[in-house]
Structures are given as structure tokens and as C-alpha cells.
Design a protein around this motif. Sequence first.
Motif, mmCIF file in Angstrom:
data_model
loop_
_atom_site.group_PDB
_atom_site.id
_atom_site.type_symbol
_atom_site.label_atom_id
_atom_site.label_comp_id
_atom_site.label_asym_id
_atom_site.label_seq_id
_atom_site.Cartn_x
_atom_site.Cartn_y
_atom_site.Cartn_z
ATOM 1 N N THR A 134 6.215 14.354 2.786
ATOM 2 C CA THR A 134 5.520 12.982 2.140
ATOM 3 C C THR A 134 5.702 11.972 3.275
ATOM 4 O O THR A 134 4.602 11.102 3.578
ATOM 5 N N ALA A 135 6.884 11.913 4.024
ATOM 6 C CA ALA A 135 7.137 11.027 4.965
ATOM 7 C C ALA A 135 6.122 11.058 6.137
ATOM 8 O O ALA A 135 5.716 10.114 6.556
ATOM 9 N N ASP A 136 5.923 12.503 6.602
ATOM 10 C CA ASP A 136 4.738 12.674 7.518
ATOM 11 C C ASP A 136 3.458 11.997 7.062
ATOM 12 O O ASP A 136 2.777 11.529 7.853
ATOM 13 N N GLN A 137 3.284 12.574 5.661
ATOM 14 C CA GLN A 137 1.873 12.038 5.372
ATOM 15 C C GLN A 137 1.573 10.585 5.435
ATOM 16 O O GLN A 137 0.568 9.970 5.738
ATOM 17 N N LEU A 138 2.834 9.684 4.828
ATOM 18 C CA LEU A 138 2.557 8.415 4.998
ATOM 19 C C LEU A 138 2.711 7.729 6.086
ATOM 20 O O LEU A 138 2.157 6.683 6.451
ATOM 21 N N ALA A 184 8.879 13.848 -5.476
ATOM 22 C CA ALA A 184 10.514 13.810 -5.346
ATOM 23 C C ALA A 184 10.509 12.591 -4.172
ATOM 24 O O ALA A 184 9.872 12.589 -3.279
ATOM 25 N N GLY A 185 11.472 11.669 -4.341
ATOM 26 C CA GLY A 185 11.771 10.593 -3.362
ATOM 27 C C GLY A 185 11.090 9.585 -3.768
ATOM 28 O O GLY A 185 10.249 9.359 -4.373
ATOM 29 N N GLY A 186 11.746 8.219 -3.134
ATOM 30 C CA GLY A 186 11.377 6.935 -3.190
ATOM 31 C C GLY A 186 11.213 6.267 -1.987
ATOM 32 O O GLY A 186 11.967 6.770 -1.011
ATOM 33 N N ALA A 187 10.764 5.172 -1.903
ATOM 34 C CA ALA A 187 10.978 4.430 -0.461
ATOM 35 C C ALA A 187 12.049 3.467 -0.539
ATOM 36 O O ALA A 187 12.415 2.811 -1.492
ATOM 37 N N GLY A 190 0.741 -1.198 -0.104
ATOM 38 C CA GLY A 190 0.107 0.210 0.060
ATOM 39 C C GLY A 190 0.783 1.249 0.073
ATOM 40 O O GLY A 190 0.729 2.179 -0.758
ATOM 41 N N LEU A 191 1.990 1.242 0.805
ATOM 42 C CA LEU A 191 2.685 2.253 0.814
ATOM 43 C C LEU A 191 3.604 2.694 -0.343
ATOM 44 O O LEU A 191 3.678 3.631 -0.981
ATOM 45 N N LEU A 192 3.983 1.582 -1.084
ATOM 46 C CA LEU A 192 4.762 1.783 -2.508
ATOM 47 C C LEU A 192 3.690 2.266 -3.350
ATOM 48 O O LEU A 192 4.261 3.111 -4.396
ATOM 49 N N GLU A 193 2.394 1.877 -3.552
ATOM 50 C CA GLU A 193 1.607 2.390 -4.278
ATOM 51 C C GLU A 193 1.094 3.542 -4.040
ATOM 52 O O GLU A 193 0.984 4.536 -5.056
ATOM 53 N N GLU A 194 1.012 3.955 -2.901
ATOM 54 C CA GLU A 194 0.688 5.587 -2.489
ATOM 55 C C GLU A 194 1.978 6.327 -3.084
ATOM 56 O O GLU A 194 1.729 7.370 -3.560
ATOM 57 N N ILE A 195 3.323 6.102 -2.716
ATOM 58 C CA ILE A 195 4.223 6.913 -3.619
ATOM 59 C C ILE A 195 4.161 6.767 -4.836
ATOM 60 O O ILE A 195 4.486 7.832 -5.543
ATOM 61 N N GLY A 196 4.036 5.583 -5.465
ATOM 62 C CA GLY A 196 3.879 5.548 -7.070
ATOM 63 C C GLY A 196 3.003 6.362 -7.644
ATOM 64 O O GLY A 196 3.181 7.070 -8.736
ATOM 65 N N SER A 197 1.907 6.738 -6.919
ATOM 66 C CA SER A 197 0.808 7.669 -7.568
ATOM 67 C C SER A 197 0.826 9.140 -6.880
ATOM 68 O O SER A 197 0.323 9.836 -7.724
ATOM 69 N N ALA A 198 1.344 9.259 -6.034
ATOM 70 C CA ALA A 198 1.252 10.555 -5.439
ATOM 71 C C ALA A 198 2.555 11.184 -4.978
ATOM 72 O O ALA A 198 2.639 12.613 -4.593
#
Length: 130
Positions: free
Chosen positions: A116-120, A80-83, A69-77
Motif C-alpha cells: 500500500t505504501a509503495d502504491q501510494l 490493513a493500515g491507516g495513514a 487525496g491520500l486519505l481518500e485513497e486509503i479510505g476507499s482502497a
Amino acid sequence: MASWDDLVRFVYEEYTVVAATEGEVRVLVEFEDERSQLVVLSREVLDRRHEWVQIASPCGLVANVDLVGLLEEIGSATVAGGAAIMGDHVVVRHSLPLENLDLNEFVDPMSLVAGTADQLEEQFAGGDAF
């Protein structure tokens, strides 16, 4: 900016530094909604000659996060940055070359990584531990 030392001086002038060692500075980013986020800046050297800064911010413990779920969220939203997994933590990270780095090329990505990290963290860990 031309070097790690230049970046460190700038960070001490502009941010709340909570810890520092040789090659690493930890910064606390505070948001208007009273949340905060730890950001770790690390000096990296590519090919033993090119200085880079790695910007990393934890968003949860690996054992407690829905990684898919986290990787899908990063991929769509995420712009800058990756997990990545660093130790026991899932982090959002981004790296930048220091040579000829302009301030906005550092400030904006650092803000995006922290936000992004805070939101995730809020979405996938349900808290504000980092």
C-alpha cells in the motif's frame, strides 16, 4: 510468536534487514516490478505490559503529498493500515499484539502495508524514494 525477540529472529530469517537498533528493525521489501519499500518495525508496549509491533512504511514527505487525496485513497482502497504523520513523512502503519501472534497474522499485514505504501508513494509522490 510470543515476544519482540521472537519476531526479530523471524524477520532476520525471512527478510532483508537494512538496519536495527534496540526496539526497531528496518526491512527492505522488494517487489517484482523492481520497486522496493522500506518498512520499519517498532516494538511498542501497551500499558507497560503488552508487547505490540508497529509496522510503518513511508509513502512521501508531508510537504509534498496531497493529504486529502491520500486519505481518500486509503479510505476507499486499503484493507490493513491507516495513514499517520511521523516526523516529515506520511506513513502507512498498522499495529499487532505480539502475544499469541501467528506468522500469517504478521506476514500478511506487513505485505499489505508495504504494498500500500509503495502504491501510494508512486501515486502521490511520483517516485520510489522509500
